[in-house]
Motif scaffolding. Sequence first.
Motif, PDB file in Angstrom:
ATOM      1  N   TYR A  16      -0.872 -25.502   5.069  1.00 49.68           N
ATOM      2  CA  TYR A  16      -1.880 -24.526   5.469  1.00 49.68           C
ATOM      3  C   TYR A  16      -1.248 -23.140   5.641  1.00 49.68           C
ATOM      4  CZ  TYR A  16      -5.367 -22.393   8.657  1.00 49.68           C
ATOM      5  OH  TYR A  16      -6.259 -21.568   9.264  1.00 49.68           O
ATOM      6  N   ALA A  17      -0.158 -23.073   6.393  1.00 44.81           N
ATOM      7  CA  ALA A  17       0.477 -21.787   6.663  1.00 44.81           C
ATOM      8  C   ALA A  17       1.116 -21.196   5.413  1.00 44.81           C
ATOM      9  CB  ALA A  17       1.523 -21.947   7.758  1.00 44.81           C
ATOM     10  N   VAL A  21      -3.194 -19.854   4.000  1.00 42.40           N
ATOM     11  CA  VAL A  21      -3.361 -18.596   4.736  1.00 42.40           C
ATOM     12  C   VAL A  21      -3.306 -17.381   3.810  1.00 42.40           C
ATOM     13  CG1 VAL A  21      -2.255 -17.062   6.408  1.00 42.40           C
ATOM     14  CG2 VAL A  21      -2.704 -19.445   7.011  1.00 42.40           C
ATOM     15  N   PHE A  25      -7.135 -16.486   4.160  1.00 42.79           N
ATOM     16  CA  PHE A  25      -7.319 -15.959   5.506  1.00 42.79           C
ATOM     17  C   PHE A  25      -6.783 -14.553   5.737  1.00 42.79           C
ATOM     18  CE2 PHE A  25      -7.138 -20.677   6.111  1.00 42.79           C
ATOM     19  CZ  PHE A  25      -8.495 -20.836   6.292  1.00 42.79           C
ATOM     20  N   GLU A  26      -5.747 -14.165   5.010  1.00 47.75           N
ATOM     21  CA  GLU A  26      -5.163 -12.851   5.275  1.00 47.75           C
ATOM     22  C   GLU A  26      -6.126 -11.694   5.020  1.00 47.75           C
ATOM     23  OE1 GLU A  26      -1.412 -12.643   3.251  1.00 47.75           O
ATOM     24  OE2 GLU A  26      -0.380 -13.834   4.793  1.00 47.75           O
ATOM     25  N   GLY A  50      -5.157 -21.140  14.974  1.00 48.05           N
ATOM     26  CA  GLY A  50      -4.423 -21.756  13.866  1.00 48.05           C
ATOM     27  C   GLY A  50      -2.970 -21.341  13.862  1.00 48.05           C
ATOM     28  N   THR A  51      -2.463 -20.979  12.679  1.00 49.13           N
ATOM     29  CA  THR A  51      -1.062 -20.576  12.557  1.00 49.13           C
ATOM     30  C   THR A  51      -0.885 -19.077  12.739  1.00 49.13           C
ATOM     31  OG1 THR A  51      -1.286 -20.464  10.143  1.00 49.13           O
ATOM     32  CG2 THR A  51      -0.464 -22.530  11.085  1.00 49.13           C
ATOM     33  N   ALA A  53      -2.784 -16.169  11.574  1.00 49.64           N
ATOM     34  CA  ALA A  53      -3.056 -15.110  10.591  1.00 49.64           C
ATOM     35  C   ALA A  53      -3.751 -13.921  11.239  1.00 49.64           C
ATOM     36  CB  ALA A  53      -3.906 -15.661   9.447  1.00 49.64           C
TER      37      ALA A  53
END
Length: 267
Positions: A16-17, A21, A25-26, A50-51, A53
Amino acid sequence: MRGQDANFATGIADVYARLLVPMLFEPYAADLATRIAAFKPHDVLETAAGTGALTREIASHLPDAHLVATDLNAPMLEMARAYLPPSVKRRVADAQSLPFDDASFDVVACQFGAMFFPDHVLAYSEARRVLRPSGRFVFNVWDSLAANPVTAAISDVLMQRFPDDPPDFMARVPHGYHDADRVRHDLADAGFHDVRIMHVDAIAPMASAHDAAIAFCSGTPMRHEIDERDPGGIDDAIVAVTSALEARFGQGRIDAPMRALVIEARV
């Protein structure tokens, strides 16, 4: 919401990361952080971080703010630590039962997390509770699968692969809460007003169809659906998805359109 829908275990969090992302997501994190910074908040809470973002973008836009990032999944927050400045506080917390005092924050933010809340009104009520008077709740959710063609194509491939028990995670959860009227109604029930809902388009940069296949099949809870139907078959699913994406979008880099709803609400 089913038992594994919000399970981003360590193996999933890694992919995911690393892949999902940057793809999805970014661009929207930059958009949300710009909106949040315009309110000039001092205390900001992020739920379903989450991680990190969005957390990174908020920290960059508001370096002097007190920023707290929460998530239900400890592995996601642990991974976020490597990307965040030490001033950002991280805490495992359920958005439906926040461990913070009333009126503690100027802004509550959430990037693509609201779709996972079992009870939207309860989660929104908690966001409202911890906000100060005139505080803002700023979040986004994915639009329909029809407005996100790569995700739709991947979902179609997996549904065809398992016709007797089609996996429906993408349609049911990430892209299952895109009705603006429903979102507005849930926010009103939680006590918010001055609700603004905007459709925001962006481009998802994908280095290759193969990277996209890995990201979606291994970096989301869709992996659980694949494992349930074909134990050990994740690599075969990735091959099938890669082939379908290449047939539709071509080989090499994919710059795919995507669309989300961005929501701002005031206490």
